[in-house]
Design an enzyme around this catalytic site. Structure first.
Site, PDB file in Angstrom:
ATOM      1  N   HIS A 217      -2.688   3.992  -0.541  1.00  9.66           N
ATOM      2  CA  HIS A 217      -3.296   2.814   0.066  1.00  9.66           C
ATOM      3  C   HIS A 217      -3.220   2.905   1.585  1.00  9.66           C
ATOM      4  CE1 HIS A 217      -2.720   1.154  -4.006  1.00  9.66           C
ATOM      5  NE2 HIS A 217      -3.697   0.325  -3.682  1.00  9.66           N
TER       6      HIS A 217
ATOM      7  N   LYS B  80      -0.389  -1.752   3.823  1.00  8.77           N
ATOM      8  CA  LYS B  80       0.095  -2.282   2.547  1.00  8.77           C
ATOM      9  C   LYS B  80       1.607  -2.137   2.482  1.00  8.77           C
ATOM     10  CE  LYS B  80      -0.627  -2.151  -2.460  1.00  8.77           C
ATOM     11  NZ  LYS B  80      -0.806  -3.624  -2.520  1.00  8.77           N
TER      12      LYS B  80
END
EC number: 1.17.1.8
Length: 238
Positions: A149, A153
């Site tokens: 990600h 995140k």
């Protein structure tokens, strides 16, 4: 917008998912966003016809048919309580919940229809089913889940990786996790089953965050009228 449009309350409207939900809901004639809830007092009270509220004002939110929550763990309890109090369904994609919050979800499901998921994409719903089948069909194989990600995140492994891991565990596998945070990756998940002399990889790559917002909006429509209970995304979108 039709006269019978579904009235939606969006909780966590200032985040990436919240903004995508507002934009896509505005394009859907079957939906009417009656309120958008943000963490702090909004600089504008009405944006494009949508009333904005601070999280502290949640109790005064207008009447709604369904709430969609993509916020932070610390903001989850109030929206869950509001939906339970008003008897309205809840769609939530807030990740990083602790065990007490998960227990509150289970309790609320005795009163209202709700779906909590780490990922609302159709592709991940299919991937979850495939992982269940593969884990049950390949006993004794190593199972590894690799997730990537964007650098912002915070939770790791991702909620989606943990959901995939639960699917694998339920069918007898013992998954291990690897997390990568780099650049602006929207989301990639690879579930790898490794045996002697062969390997199976199941992969999902998200290239646009809109897939999650569309899935959540679709789930919200489908959840209305359902009896109280906890639903899975695949119960609503497949």
């Amino acid at each position: 917008m039709t006269t019978s449009a579904v009235k939606v309350l969006i909780h966590g409207a200032s985040g990436r998912m919240g903004k995508a939900l507002l934009r896509l809901a505005a394009e859907d004639q079957t939906l009417q966003v009656v309120g958008a809830v943000v963490g702090r007092s909004p600089s504008q009270r009405v944006v494009d016809g949508v009333p904005f509220f601070a999280a502290s004002e949640l109790g005064g939110a207008p009447a709604f048919d369904v709430a969609i929550d993509f916020s932070l763990p610390q903001g989850f309890a109030p929206i869950l309580a509001l939906c339970a109090q008003r008897g309205k369904p809840l769609v939530s994609g807030t990740t990083g919940l602790d065990e007490a919050q998960r227990a509150a979800l289970r309790d609320a499901a005795q009163q209202i229809a709700l779906v909590w998921a780490s990922n609302f994409s159709l592709g991940v719903a299919v991937l979850t089913e495939l992982v269940e089948r593969a884990a049950g069909t390949l006993p004794g194989w190593d199972c590894d889940i690799l997730e990537s990600h964007h650098v912002h995140k915070q939770d790791a492994p991702s909620g989606t990786a943990l959901t995939l891991g639960e699917a694998a565990t339920g069918s007898g596998a013992q998954p291990r996790y690897v997390s990568l945070r780099a650049g602006d990756i929207v989301g990639e998940h690879t579930v790898q089953f490794t045996g002697l002399g062969e390997r199976v990889e199941l992969v999902h790559r998200a290239t646009n965050r809109d897939i999650f917002a569309r899935g959540a909006l679709h789930a919200a429509k489908r959840l209305i009228g359902k009896p109280a209970g906890s639903y899975r995304v695949r119960d609503l979108v497949l």
